[in-house]
Scaffold this motif. Sequence first.
Motif, PDB file in Angstrom:
ATOM      1  N   GLN A   9       0.822  -1.215   0.000  1.00 35.19           N
ATOM      2  CA  GLN A   9       0.000   0.000   0.000  1.00 35.19           C
ATOM      3  C   GLN A   9       0.859   1.269   0.000  1.00 35.19           C
ATOM      4  N   GLY A  10       2.155   1.100  -0.169  1.00 35.25           N
ATOM      5  CA  GLY A  10       3.036   2.245  -0.281  1.00 35.25           C
ATOM      6  C   GLY A  10       3.621   2.737   1.025  1.00 35.25           C
ATOM      7  N   VAL A  11       3.414   2.014   2.100  1.00 38.87           N
ATOM      8  CA  VAL A  11       4.005   2.390   3.381  1.00 38.87           C
ATOM      9  C   VAL A  11       5.450   1.898   3.400  1.00 38.87           C
ATOM     10  N   ASP A  12       6.374   2.811   3.653  1.00 38.17           N
ATOM     11  CA  ASP A  12       7.789   2.457   3.762  1.00 38.17           C
ATOM     12  C   ASP A  12       8.014   1.985   5.195  1.00 38.17           C
ATOM     13  N   VAL A  13       7.936   0.682   5.401  1.00 34.29           N
ATOM     14  CA  VAL A  13       8.015   0.117   6.748  1.00 34.29           C
ATOM     15  C   VAL A  13       9.376   0.383   7.378  1.00 34.29           C
ATOM     16  N   VAL A  14      10.428   0.334   6.593  1.00 32.19           N
ATOM     17  CA  VAL A  14      11.774   0.597   7.118  1.00 32.19           C
ATOM     18  C   VAL A  14      11.843   2.023   7.666  1.00 32.19           C
ATOM     19  N   ALA A  15      11.368   2.983   6.887  1.00 28.95           N
ATOM     20  CA  ALA A  15      11.398   4.375   7.331  1.00 28.95           C
ATOM     21  C   ALA A  15      10.460   4.599   8.521  1.00 28.95           C
ATOM     22  N   LEU A  16       9.282   4.000   8.453  1.00 33.74           N
ATOM     23  CA  LEU A  16       8.309   4.128   9.537  1.00 33.74           C
ATOM     24  C   LEU A  16       8.894   3.653  10.862  1.00 33.74           C
ATOM     25  N   THR A  17       9.424   2.453  10.864  1.00 32.37           N
ATOM     26  CA  THR A  17       9.956   1.913  12.112  1.00 32.37           C
ATOM     27  C   THR A  17      11.188   2.697  12.565  1.00 32.37           C
ATOM     28  N   ALA A  18      12.027   3.113  11.628  1.00 29.94           N
ATOM     29  CA  ALA A  18      13.222   3.887  11.987  1.00 29.94           C
ATOM     30  C   ALA A  18      12.840   5.209  12.655  1.00 29.94           C
ATOM     31  N   ARG A  19      11.787   5.847  12.159  1.00 26.66           N
ATOM     32  CA  ARG A  19      11.353   7.118  12.770  1.00 26.66           C
ATOM     33  C   ARG A  19      10.946   6.946  14.225  1.00 26.66           C
ATOM     34  N   HIS A  20      10.644   5.716  14.600  1.00 32.58           N
ATOM     35  CA  HIS A  20      10.189   5.436  15.963  1.00 32.58           C
ATOM     36  C   HIS A  20      11.201   4.613  16.762  1.00 32.58           C
ATOM     37  N   GLY A  21      12.447   4.594  16.256  1.00 35.86           N
ATOM     38  CA  GLY A  21      13.527   3.912  16.966  1.00 35.86           C
ATOM     39  C   GLY A  21      13.413   2.401  16.986  1.00 35.86           C
ATOM     40  N   LEU A  22      12.758   1.856  15.969  1.00 43.17           N
ATOM     41  CA  LEU A  22      12.558   0.412  15.876  1.00 43.17           C
ATOM     42  C   LEU A  22      13.259  -0.145  14.646  1.00 43.17           C
ATOM     43  N   GLY A  23      13.599  -1.408  14.702  1.00 43.80           N
ATOM     44  CA  GLY A  23      14.053  -2.109  13.514  1.00 43.80           C
ATOM     45  C   GLY A  23      12.839  -2.535  12.708  1.00 43.80           C
ATOM     46  N   ARG A  24      13.033  -2.793  11.445  1.00 45.46           N
ATOM     47  CA  ARG A  24      11.920  -3.166  10.573  1.00 45.46           C
ATOM     48  C   ARG A  24      11.096  -4.321  11.135  1.00 45.46           C
ATOM     49  N   TYR A  25      11.768  -5.293  11.701  1.00 39.18           N
ATOM     50  CA  TYR A  25      11.078  -6.488  12.141  1.00 39.18           C
ATOM     51  C   TYR A  25      10.558  -6.379  13.575  1.00 39.18           C
ATOM     52  N   GLU A  26      10.522  -5.173  14.098  1.00 38.63           N
ATOM     53  CA  GLU A  26       9.963  -4.927  15.423  1.00 38.63           C
ATOM     54  C   GLU A  26       8.599  -4.247  15.342  1.00 38.63           C
ATOM     55  N   LEU A  27       8.048  -4.179  14.167  1.00 42.16           N
ATOM     56  CA  LEU A  27       6.785  -3.475  13.930  1.00 42.16           C
ATOM     57  C   LEU A  27       5.667  -3.944  14.848  1.00 42.16           C
ATOM     58  N   THR A  28       5.580  -5.239  15.088  1.00 41.12           N
ATOM     59  CA  THR A  28       4.470  -5.797  15.873  1.00 41.12           C
ATOM     60  C   THR A  28       4.823  -6.053  17.335  1.00 41.12           C
ATOM     61  N   ASP A  29       6.080  -5.925  17.681  1.00 40.47           N
ATOM     62  CA  ASP A  29       6.564  -6.392  18.986  1.00 40.47           C
ATOM     63  C   ASP A  29       5.867  -5.771  20.190  1.00 40.47           C
ATOM     64  N   GLN A  30       5.519  -4.505  20.107  1.00 40.48           N
ATOM     65  CA  GLN A  30       4.960  -3.806  21.258  1.00 40.48           C
ATOM     66  C   GLN A  30       3.670  -4.463  21.769  1.00 40.48           C
ATOM     67  N   TRP A  31       2.893  -5.073  20.866  1.00 36.47           N
ATOM     68  CA  TRP A  31       1.597  -5.610  21.249  1.00 36.47           C
ATOM     69  C   TRP A  31       1.513  -7.139  21.172  1.00 36.47           C
ATOM     70  N   ARG A  32       2.486  -7.766  20.549  1.00 35.17           N
ATOM     71  CA  ARG A  32       2.391  -9.191  20.223  1.00 35.17           C
ATOM     72  C   ARG A  32       2.681 -10.086  21.412  1.00 35.17           C
ATOM     73  N   ASP A  33       1.750 -11.009  21.683  1.00 32.95           N
ATOM     74  CA  ASP A  33       1.933 -12.041  22.708  1.00 32.95           C
ATOM     75  C   ASP A  33       2.296 -13.385  22.093  1.00 32.95           C
ATOM     76  N   TRP A  34       2.054 -13.581  20.829  1.00 32.94           N
ATOM     77  CA  TRP A  34       2.294 -14.866  20.195  1.00 32.94           C
ATOM     78  C   TRP A  34       3.690 -14.918  19.621  1.00 32.94           C
TER      79      TRP A  34
END
Length: 133
Positions: free
Chosen positions: A108-133
């Motif tokens: 959908q055009g979201v730059d996940v790398v840039a998005l997560t970097a702007r928030h001090g996260l690595g790309r693969y940490e996108l779900t970590d804050q809420w994920r229990d599984w």
Amino acid sequence: MSERPTTGWRKGIEKEQRELAAGTLDPDCACMAQLFPEQLITRTDSVLDAFEAEVSALQDAADERVFAAVQRVVLALNAVNDEHDGAAYDTDEREQLCHYIDEAFTEQGVDVVALTARHGLGRYELTDQWRDW
């Protein structure tokens, strides 16, 4: 849209059923239907349906809206996992779901790398804050 993890799970079940019917798989080695019961697949698909509908409207969305969508899908998947006594998604399934979420945003055009970097996260940490599984 990327292929859903549930599609792969269904294909695995079908392949295993064909092998059982053909006698090329020992019944003691069959595990796909047990790992991925229909209720789990159906509930996961329901969560992904809602997620896809939301993501399709997120082009050029503010970071907060994207993270809100991530939070909603992850919390919904947490609920599915809880319904299965915390055993719905193992390592492989977790990686597949996280990859699917990432790909859905990327498509959908979201730059996940840039998005997560702007928030001090690595790309693969996108779900970590809420994920229990």
